[in-house]
Design an enzyme around this catalytic site. Structure first.
Site, short mmCIF file in Angstrom:
data_model
loop_
_atom_site.label_atom_id
_atom_site.label_comp_id
_atom_site.label_asym_id
_atom_site.label_seq_id
_atom_site.Cartn_x
_atom_site.Cartn_y
_atom_site.Cartn_z
N ASP A 27 0.86 -1.18 0.00
CA ASP A 27 0.00 0.00 0.00
C ASP A 27 0.90 1.23 0.00
OD1 ASP A 27 -2.01 1.85 0.33
OD2 ASP A 27 -2.33 1.40 2.46
N ASP A 66 -3.40 2.29 -5.62
CA ASP A 66 -2.15 2.28 -4.84
C ASP A 66 -2.00 1.05 -3.94
OD1 ASP A 66 -3.91 2.93 -2.69
OD2 ASP A 66 -2.31 4.10 -1.73
N GLU A 67 -2.75 0.01 -4.20
CA GLU A 67 -2.78 -1.13 -3.28
C GLU A 67 -2.97 -2.43 -4.02
OE1 GLU A 67 -5.70 -1.75 0.18
OE2 GLU A 67 -5.80 0.37 -0.35
#
Ligand code: TTP
Ligand code: CA
Length: 356
Positions: free
Chosen positions: A10, A105-106
């Site tokens: 993350d 973003d993960e």
């Protein structure tokens, strides 16, 4: 099910970090990314400095301005976030095909097949964090564990810029002491209901029978019962099989010196060869991409009769493509090398050095 090794990665304060990377004046400042304060804009995210003032995602911008009047307010640049997202997803896919993105973003990665006695999952997670930093100048946090639930819990435990492992030694302590709101899937409404039933921590949840949890939470009761015990068998669901492996670099200053660019192309060819080796693939196309100082992108590709995977083969073709592509008058800001049209490689002799 045999024990798996799962990584959850993350990015830290993602939109705000991208903004701070691109504007050094924002470094160390309370930075808030979001819509306009005048309208009904909300906060997308805030740097950790801004979070100290109580600013958080989804808060109305007007409220953020009240809490943090001296903050630095920035409107989102989604193309930049998408670009960084594509870069990190490509890095993940250079390690394993089993990648499940959760957002820009993960992602979850299943790296069970990569782990060996001399290469624990935590080391692989550090390699990935290093690659992300080298290629994007952004930091990420990683969690490593034997299932998705625990990997995600771990990645959030020591943010920002950290790695956390949950294994059989610490899982009990971590879960028993966890606030009930910290369990994935327990949102504000469920949390309230938990509190109303005397459940405040993982220990309280653990002490409830499965029957009782099903009575209280219906179909979700079984999942909650398992979570309290650190059990989660859901697989990492990958979206697609990777078709190419590539690496690119942006120069610190625009570059017009062929020797220096070719040095970089050699480095990128080496990196790409390492990645191919890691996933035991070779490829039948080589692409070189350049971006000029005016942000125009050009690329050129060559298809080969036989698949290649080592750095000299890649470099030799990339060298010719670059020479065809480059205008001697025009400095460039970025160069990339990609090998595509991948197939299973027949080489089996992987070593630890493939990862370094
Ligand atoms: P998150 O991963 O939830 O948050 P973050 O990366 O900003 O901070 P950290 O992980 O360090 O706690 O979200 C990723 C991005 O998604 C975030 O940078 C901005 C965007 N986002 C929104 O636009 N609105 C939201 O409500 C949330 C939660 C995120
Ligand atoms: Ca994040």
């Amino acid at each position: 099910m045999a024990e798996r090794r799962i990584i959850h990665i993350d990015m830290d304060y993602f939109y705000a970090q991208v903004e701070m990377r691109d504007n050094p004046d924002l470094k160390g400042k309370p930075v808030i990314v979001g819509g306009k304060a005048s309208g009904r804009g909300v906060v997308s995210t805030a740097s950790y400095e801004a979070r100290k003032y109580g600013v958080h995602s989804a808060m109305p911008m007007a409220q953020a301005h009240k809490l943090c009047p001296d903050g630095y307010y920035v409107t989102p640049r989604f193309d930049k976030y998408r670009e960084a997202s594509q870069q990190i997803m490509a890095i993940f896919r250079s390690y394993t095909e089993i990648v499940e993105p959760l957002s820009l973003d993960e992602a979850y990665l299943d790296i069970t097949h990569l782990v060996r006695p001399d290469l624990p999952a935590s080391r692989i997670a550090q390699f990935i964090r290093r690659d992300i930093y080298e290629q994007t100048h952004l930091t990420a946090s990683a969690g490593v564990s034997y299932n998705k639930f625990l990997a995600k819990l771990a990645s959030g435990m020591n943010k920002p810029n950290n790695l956390t492992v949950i294994d059989y030694n610490n899982v009990h302590d971590i879960l028993m002491n966890l606030d009930i709101g910290g369990f994935r899937g327990v949102g504000p409404t469920t949390e309230e209901k938990m509190h109303a039933n005397g459940i405040y921590t993982g220990k309280d949840l653990y002490d409830k029978s499965e029957r009782e949890l099903i009575r209280l939470f219906g179909k979700r009761g079984h999942g909650l019962y398992n979570k309290a015990r650190g059990i989660d068998e859901s697989p990492v669901k990958s979206e697609r099989i990777r078709k190419s492996v590539g690496t690119e670099r942006t120069f610190a200053t625009d570059m017009n010196d062929d020797d220096q660019v070719l040095n970089k192309i050699w480095e990128l060819s080496t990196k790409t060869a390492e990645r191919l080796s890691r996933i035991q693939k070779s490829g039948k196309t080589v692409t070189v991409k350049i971006k000029t100082y005016r942000f125009e992108t050009f690329s050129k590709q060559r298809s080969l009769r036989d698949p290649i995977r080592n750095e000299t083969d890649i470099y030799n073709i990339a060298y010719e493509l670059y020479t065809d592509l480059k205008d001697p008058e025009v400095p460039i800001r970025l160069v990339g090398v990609t090998v595509g049209n991948l197939e299973q490689s027949t080489y089996e002799n992987m070593s630890i050095y493939d990862f370094l």
